[in-house]
Scaffold this motif. Structure first.
Motif, PDB file in Angstrom:
ATOM      1  N   LEU A  92     -10.469   8.134  -3.448  1.00  9.66           N
ATOM      2  CA  LEU A  92     -10.287   7.504  -2.138  1.00  9.66           C
ATOM      3  C   LEU A  92      -8.951   6.799  -2.045  1.00  9.66           C
ATOM      4  O   LEU A  92      -8.300   6.518  -3.043  1.00  9.66           O
ATOM      5  CB  LEU A  92     -11.408   6.507  -1.905  1.00  9.66           C
ATOM      6  CG  LEU A  92     -12.722   7.213  -1.587  1.00  9.66           C
ATOM      7  CD1 LEU A  92     -13.895   6.356  -1.929  1.00  9.66           C
ATOM      8  CD2 LEU A  92     -12.740   7.615  -0.127  1.00  9.66           C
ATOM      9  N   ASP A  93      -8.567   6.532  -0.826  1.00  8.35           N
ATOM     10  CA  ASP A  93      -7.371   5.739  -0.584  1.00  8.35           C
ATOM     11  C   ASP A  93      -7.575   4.360  -1.187  1.00  8.35           C
ATOM     12  O   ASP A  93      -8.680   3.870  -1.284  1.00  8.35           O
ATOM     13  CB  ASP A  93      -7.132   5.601   0.908  1.00  8.35           C
ATOM     14  CG  ASP A  93      -6.861   6.932   1.558  1.00  8.35           C
ATOM     15  OD1 ASP A  93      -7.618   7.306   2.455  1.00  8.35           O
ATOM     16  OD2 ASP A  93      -5.908   7.593   1.143  1.00  8.35           O
ATOM     17  N   SER A  94      -6.481   3.750  -1.560  1.00  9.03           N
ATOM     18  CA  SER A  94      -6.592   2.409  -2.116  1.00  9.03           C
ATOM     19  C   SER A  94      -6.990   1.432  -1.021  1.00  9.03           C
ATOM     20  O   SER A  94      -6.981   1.742   0.160  1.00  9.03           O
ATOM     21  CB  SER A  94      -5.256   2.010  -2.725  1.00  9.03           C
ATOM     22  OG  SER A  94      -4.288   1.868  -1.708  1.00  9.03           O
ATOM     23  N   LEU A  95      -7.363   0.246  -1.436  1.00  4.09           N
ATOM     24  CA  LEU A  95      -7.723  -0.816  -0.511  1.00  4.09           C
ATOM     25  C   LEU A  95      -6.488  -1.380   0.184  1.00  4.09           C
ATOM     26  O   LEU A  95      -5.369  -1.251  -0.310  1.00  4.09           O
ATOM     27  CB  LEU A  95      -8.384  -1.959  -1.291  1.00  4.09           C
ATOM     28  CG  LEU A  95      -9.747  -1.670  -1.895  1.00  4.09           C
ATOM     29  CD1 LEU A  95     -10.061  -2.696  -2.970  1.00  4.09           C
ATOM     30  CD2 LEU A  95     -10.811  -1.678  -0.815  1.00  4.09           C
ATOM     31  N   ASN A  96      -6.703  -2.042   1.280  1.00  4.90           N
ATOM     32  CA  ASN A  96      -5.678  -2.872   1.886  1.00  4.90           C
ATOM     33  C   ASN A  96      -5.213  -3.901   0.853  1.00  4.90           C
ATOM     34  O   ASN A  96      -6.030  -4.438   0.094  1.00  4.90           O
ATOM     35  CB  ASN A  96      -6.293  -3.559   3.110  1.00  4.90           C
ATOM     36  CG  ASN A  96      -5.409  -4.639   3.665  1.00  4.90           C
ATOM     37  OD1 ASN A  96      -5.329  -5.730   3.123  1.00  4.90           O
ATOM     38  ND2 ASN A  96      -4.728  -4.330   4.742  1.00  4.90           N
TER      39      ASN A  96
ATOM     40  N   ILE B  79      -8.745  -2.282  -9.864  1.00  3.11           N
ATOM     41  CA  ILE B  79     -10.040  -2.612  -9.277  1.00  3.11           C
ATOM     42  C   ILE B  79     -10.940  -1.381  -9.367  1.00  3.11           C
ATOM     43  O   ILE B  79     -10.517  -0.267  -9.006  1.00  3.11           O
ATOM     44  CB  ILE B  79      -9.857  -3.062  -7.808  1.00  3.11           C
ATOM     45  CG1 ILE B  79      -9.106  -4.395  -7.774  1.00  3.11           C
ATOM     46  CG2 ILE B  79     -11.199  -3.160  -7.091  1.00  3.11           C
ATOM     47  CD1 ILE B  79      -8.746  -4.865  -6.373  1.00  3.11           C
TER      48      ILE B  79
ATOM     49  N   MET C 158     -13.267   1.354  -8.309  1.00  2.00           N
ATOM     50  CA  MET C 158     -13.366   1.925  -6.971  1.00  2.00           C
ATOM     51  C   MET C 158     -13.946   3.325  -7.018  1.00  2.00           C
ATOM     52  O   MET C 158     -13.796   4.024  -8.019  1.00  2.00           O
ATOM     53  CB  MET C 158     -11.951   1.996  -6.380  1.00  2.00           C
ATOM     54  CG  MET C 158     -11.833   1.448  -4.960  1.00  2.00           C
ATOM     55  SD  MET C 158     -10.145   1.567  -4.388  1.00  2.00           S
ATOM     56  CE  MET C 158      -9.336   0.314  -5.398  1.00  2.00           C
TER      57      MET C 158
ATOM     58  N   GLU D 217       0.850  -1.193   0.000  1.00  2.00           N
ATOM     59  CA  GLU D 217       0.000   0.000   0.000  1.00  2.00           C
ATOM     60  C   GLU D 217       0.884   1.240   0.000  1.00  2.00           C
ATOM     61  O   GLU D 217       1.890   1.274   0.661  1.00  2.00           O
ATOM     62  CB  GLU D 217      -0.849   0.033   1.271  1.00  2.00           C
ATOM     63  CG  GLU D 217      -2.032  -0.890   1.241  1.00  2.00           C
ATOM     64  CD  GLU D 217      -2.651  -0.982   2.630  1.00  2.00           C
ATOM     65  OE1 GLU D 217      -3.124   0.047   3.124  1.00  2.00           O
ATOM     66  OE2 GLU D 217      -2.625  -2.077   3.198  1.00  2.00           O
TER      67      GLU D 217
ATOM     68  N   SER E   9      -4.196  -7.001   0.982  1.00  2.00           N
ATOM     69  CA  SER E   9      -4.732  -8.368   1.034  1.00  2.00           C
ATOM     70  C   SER E   9      -6.205  -8.383   0.607  1.00  2.00           C
ATOM     71  O   SER E   9      -6.684  -9.363   0.029  1.00  2.00           O
ATOM     72  CB  SER E   9      -4.571  -8.968   2.435  1.00  2.00           C
ATOM     73  OG  SER E   9      -5.378  -8.297   3.361  1.00  2.00           O
ATOM     74  N   THR E  10      -6.919  -7.301   0.875  1.00  2.00           N
ATOM     75  CA  THR E  10      -8.315  -7.189   0.433  1.00  2.00           C
ATOM     76  C   THR E  10      -8.375  -7.062  -1.089  1.00  2.00           C
ATOM     77  O   THR E  10      -9.205  -7.700  -1.746  1.00  2.00           O
ATOM     78  CB  THR E  10      -8.978  -5.974   1.097  1.00  2.00           C
ATOM     79  OG1 THR E  10      -8.850  -6.092   2.510  1.00  2.00           O
ATOM     80  CG2 THR E  10     -10.443  -5.870   0.728  1.00  2.00           C
TER      81      THR E  10
ATOM     82  N   ALA F  13      -7.816 -10.349  -2.561  1.00  2.00           N
ATOM     83  CA  ALA F  13      -8.986 -11.222  -2.437  1.00  2.00           C
ATOM     84  C   ALA F  13      -9.988 -10.943  -3.551  1.00  2.00           C
ATOM     85  O   ALA F  13     -10.583 -11.865  -4.114  1.00  2.00           O
ATOM     86  CB  ALA F  13      -9.651 -11.027  -1.070  1.00  2.00           C
ATOM     87  N   ILE F  14     -10.180  -9.676  -3.882  1.00  2.00           N
ATOM     88  CA  ILE F  14     -11.149  -9.320  -4.923  1.00  2.00           C
ATOM     89  C   ILE F  14     -10.710  -9.882  -6.281  1.00  2.00           C
ATOM     90  O   ILE F  14     -11.514 -10.440  -7.025  1.00  2.00           O
ATOM     91  CB  ILE F  14     -11.334  -7.782  -4.964  1.00  2.00           C
ATOM     92  CG1 ILE F  14     -12.055  -7.323  -3.686  1.00  2.00           C
ATOM     93  CG2 ILE F  14     -12.087  -7.344  -6.220  1.00  2.00           C
ATOM     94  CD1 ILE F  14     -12.062  -5.822  -3.481  1.00  2.00           C
TER      95      ILE F  14
END
Lengths: 271, 271
Positions: B250-254, B244, B246, B227, B256-257, B260-261
């Motif tokens: 916004l801030d990017s995702l975690n 992804i 989104m 991240e 590991s999340t 998972a996507i």
């Protein structure tokens, strides 16, 4: 900059709200402590719901924080400390150089019925968490809700407080930007949402339909239970249930990760 | 049950590996401490790669652990302690009532070239992490890789050790069940994978293609960066890049999340 208040005594009573923030939980009194620059920006952007009480900041971080200081109310003191003092007060390596003590404006907590009605009117996706007692999971749930533009996160009384320090931190501030409401129970929430014309979806490993087959229609609300327990059978039986495709024989996903996968499906499918 | 060894002195030198497990990191010596029943089951299921050295268990947990004890090698002592002793040794509330000290069999660490070749031959999905220094993220990455049947997780030298206690815990034992290898660099890994006929995918917010448009073809390997920093531009430029969908701004995702996507997309799309 007359609000700057140098502090050098870790026992200074004005610093009491910051003491041992790692171990304590201020939220029962509607108070909270938030840490780090990004999180503070989110909190100060939600000024209608959160009132800053004071700031505690490392002297050597002060220069970079001027945009933050400019957004504080004039009567909010900024306590300025050296590293050793801040470590002694807050606990080593917890504070990220800047801590904000704030008070939640109770009157600003959104009413769930209003959020449900707005969702029904405008479309989009909401999230309802049942029995989510882990602060990391609730923080991550807000972060993921924010990433996919969810309109609200609602939690039942068995879920923890999203304004606890650890939840705030893991949410990267999203607990301040995504509207939050409490619901009495899953059944109550479902009833309110249905009356507002919102489709209710229960996420469970035993869901009747696989996620890939789910129409991304809105308005929708995603119901989530805790890892292990999951949602009560009565809740699952009373709404559309969906399951995430997963390798057989394995533990389920973390609840916030599972939520992210479904929220992404709904978000990407509506683009 | 002659291996049961009652212990009552927190300073007992035989308990040294369990001392302050929260603060220490045994992994540099190829040793590790794993906690909790579910995690132990995973570790004991990977007996070719991990050799149990000893177990430390609460007296009142002993009865329920017989299936675990039966799987231990005969020369592995089981230290039995009261709660106060275990808390004093390991640190309060860290141990979940059972801790296992084990040694990683260095000779059993899979060779990345072999994993890549097997992926190329049999199909499926692999994961390559670059610069993932956070133990929680690496643990969660293994958990998610396991949930979607990934064939391996490979990490570069800038990523942390997945056999550190916190990573093990967050992975719910998946670090023991998903094959792990080290790679010298992202470029090296990509070269090895391509030679094995594996499609390489870079996940980045600036990806050339959105995830929903990605063909779930296999064999594929998903490259992930930390991240904030993300993957190096040279890596992104040298392979297919995906983003992804989104909410803007916004801030990017975690990490590991996000993984998972993508792993879910590849898994569900191949069903």
């Amino acid at each position: 900059m007359s609000r700057l208040v140098p502090v050098s005594d870790p026992a200074d009573p004005r610093l009491a709200p910051y003491r041992d923030v790692r171990e304590r939980d201020l939220t029962r009194a509607g108070e909270l402590v938030a840490e780090g620059r990004v999180v503070l920006d989110h909190l100060l952007g939600a000024a209608a719901a959160f009132a800053p009480v004071s700031l505690l900041v490392l002297r050597n971080r002060l220069a970079g924080l001027e945009p933050v200081l400019d957004r504080l109310p004039p009567d909010c003191p900024v306590f300025v400390a050296e590293g050793a003092v801040m470590d002694a007060v807050a606990g080593f390596a917890v504070h990220r150089g800047v801590l904000l003590h704030a008070r939640r404006r109770a009157e600003a907590l959104p009413d769930f019925a209003a959020l449900a009605a707005e969702l029904g009117r405008t479309g989009g996706v909401g999230v309802v968490g049942i029995g989510l007692s882990n602060h990391d999971n609730v923080g991550a749930l807000f972060r993921n809700a924010s990433a996919f533009g969810a309109r609200f996160v609602a939690l039942d009384a068995g879920s923890c407080d999203p304004f606890y320090r650890k939840a705030i931190r893991v949410s990267v501030g999203a607990v301040f930007s995504v509207p939050f409401a409490r619901v009495a129970s899953a059944a109550d929430a479902a009833e309110t949402l249905r009356r507002a014309g919102v489709r209710c979806l229960a996420l469970t490993p035993r869901g009747a339909r696989l996620l890939a087959a789910l129409e991304p229609a809105v308005p929708s609300a995603l119901f989530l239970g805790a890892e292990g327990e999951g949602l009560p059978e009565t809740v699952i039986g009373a709404m559309e249930s969906i399951a995430i495709e997963m390798a057989p024989g394995l533990d389920s996903l973390n609840v916030s990760t599972a939520a992210a996968i479904v929220l992404h499906h709904l978000y990407a499918g509506r683009r």
